[in-house]
Design a protein around this motif. Structure first.
Motif, PDB file in Angstrom:
ATOM      1  N   PRO A   1       0.929  -1.096   0.623  1.00  0.00           N
ATOM      2  CA  PRO A   1       0.108  -0.071   0.307  1.00  0.00           C
ATOM      3  C   PRO A   1       0.466   1.377  -0.032  1.00  0.00           C
ATOM      4  CG  PRO A   1      -0.138  -0.911   1.997  1.00  0.00           C
ATOM      5  CD  PRO A   1       0.520  -2.046   1.486  1.00  0.00           C
ATOM      6  N   PRO A   2       0.245   2.319  -0.537  1.00  0.00           N
ATOM      7  CA  PRO A   2       1.148   3.691  -0.817  1.00  0.00           C
ATOM      8  C   PRO A   2       0.737   4.407   0.884  1.00  0.00           C
ATOM      9  CG  PRO A   2      -0.807   3.509  -2.357  1.00  0.00           C
ATOM     10  CD  PRO A   2      -0.997   2.170  -1.015  1.00  0.00           C
TER      11      PRO A   2
ATOM     12  N   TYR B   1      -5.793  -1.786   4.289  1.00  0.00           N
ATOM     13  CA  TYR B   1      -4.467  -2.499   4.127  1.00  0.00           C
ATOM     14  C   TYR B   1      -4.432  -3.256   3.126  1.00  0.00           C
ATOM     15  CZ  TYR B   1       0.449  -2.955   5.885  1.00  0.00           C
ATOM     16  OH  TYR B   1       1.750  -3.175   5.028  1.00  0.00           O
ATOM     17  N   ARG B   2      -5.094  -4.101   2.904  1.00  0.00           N
ATOM     18  CA  ARG B   2      -4.869  -5.211   1.748  1.00  0.00           C
ATOM     19  C   ARG B   2      -5.350  -4.559   0.799  1.00  0.00           C
ATOM     20  NH1 ARG B   2      -1.021  -8.408   1.505  1.00  0.00           N
ATOM     21  NH2 ARG B   2      -1.995  -9.866   1.404  1.00  0.00           N
ATOM     22  N   GLY B   3      -6.204  -3.518   0.629  1.00  0.00           N
ATOM     23  CA  GLY B   3      -6.931  -2.347  -0.775  1.00  0.00           C
ATOM     24  C   GLY B   3      -7.874  -3.287  -1.151  1.00  0.00           C
ATOM     25  N   ARG B   4      -9.058  -3.461   0.273  1.00  0.00           N
ATOM     26  CA  ARG B   4     -10.278  -3.882  -0.003  1.00  0.00           C
ATOM     27  C   ARG B   4     -11.141  -2.406  -0.367  1.00  0.00           C
ATOM     28  NH1 ARG B   4      -7.307  -7.637  -0.473  1.00  0.00           N
ATOM     29  NH2 ARG B   4      -8.102  -9.734  -0.700  1.00  0.00           N
TER      30      ARG B   4
ATOM     31  N   GLN C   1      -7.397  10.180  -1.194  1.00  0.00           N
ATOM     32  CA  GLN C   1      -6.111  10.927  -1.343  1.00  0.00           C
ATOM     33  C   GLN C   1      -6.146  10.312  -2.654  1.00  0.00           C
ATOM     34  OE1 GLN C   1      -2.467  10.673   1.106  1.00  0.00           O
ATOM     35  NE2 GLN C   1      -3.393  12.681   0.957  1.00  0.00           N
ATOM     36  N   ARG C   2      -5.719  10.721  -3.829  1.00  0.00           N
ATOM     37  CA  ARG C   2      -5.769  10.666  -5.010  1.00  0.00           C
ATOM     38  C   ARG C   2      -5.162   9.421  -5.795  1.00  0.00           C
ATOM     39  NH1 ARG C   2      -4.537  14.428  -9.718  1.00  0.00           N
ATOM     40  NH2 ARG C   2      -6.496  15.072  -9.232  1.00  0.00           N
ATOM     41  N   LYS C   3      -3.662   9.082  -5.145  1.00  0.00           N
ATOM     42  CA  LYS C   3      -2.286   8.173  -5.322  1.00  0.00           C
ATOM     43  C   LYS C   3      -3.545   6.728  -4.050  1.00  0.00           C
ATOM     44  CE  LYS C   3       2.213   7.652  -4.703  1.00  0.00           C
ATOM     45  NZ  LYS C   3       3.081   7.504  -3.892  1.00  0.00           N
TER      46      LYS C   3
END
Length: 132
Positions: free
Chosen positions: A10-11, A68-71, A123-125
């Motif tokens: 993750p960023p 955190y895992r991007g879900r 945020q965009r990123k």
């Protein structure tokens, strides 16, 4: 292969956002336990309240892990639950301002941490990472 591993990470905004949400969760649990102690409820309610706290804690930790895992669904669900919680506890928060200022300021700190966490998560990123 190492380059591919980095893109799955993750960023920084997501990591920091999850940390802020986790810190707010910790403050919320401290406030809840302290409020429970000062409420003077009978011992008959204690198992039910402890069970509720544990269920809330497990659900929150699960959502934070999935964020955190991007879900994407976890990020949206957590935002929805926070918004509902914020709106539904406004009356109680106002009474804390007069009767228990420490609860009021703890709640304000929690709210600011959560808002900061969501700013970082949306945020965009960060949003682009969730869409992958």
């Amino acid at each position: 292969m190492e380059k591919q591993k980095r893109t799955n990470q993750p960023p920084k905004g997501v990591v920091r956002g999850v940390l802020l949400l986790g810190t707010a969760l910790l403050l919320s649990m401290i406030r809840g336990v302290t409020d429970l102690d000062s409420a003077g409820l009978g011992e008959a309610y204690m198992p039910l309240l402890i069970g509720g706290f544990l269920l809330f804690l497990l659900l929150s930790l699960f959502l934070l892990w999935k964020i955190y895992r991007g879900r994407e669904w976890a990020r949206i669900t957590h935002l929805g639950l926070f918004t509902f919680s914020l709106i539904s506890s406004m009356g109680e928060t106002v009474t804390w301002f007069d009767s228990a200022p420490s609860f009021f300021w703890l709640y304000v700190m929690e709210t600011l941490l959560v808002i900061g966490g969501f700013v970082l998560l949306f945020q965009r990123k960060s949003s682009q990472w969730f869409m992958k």
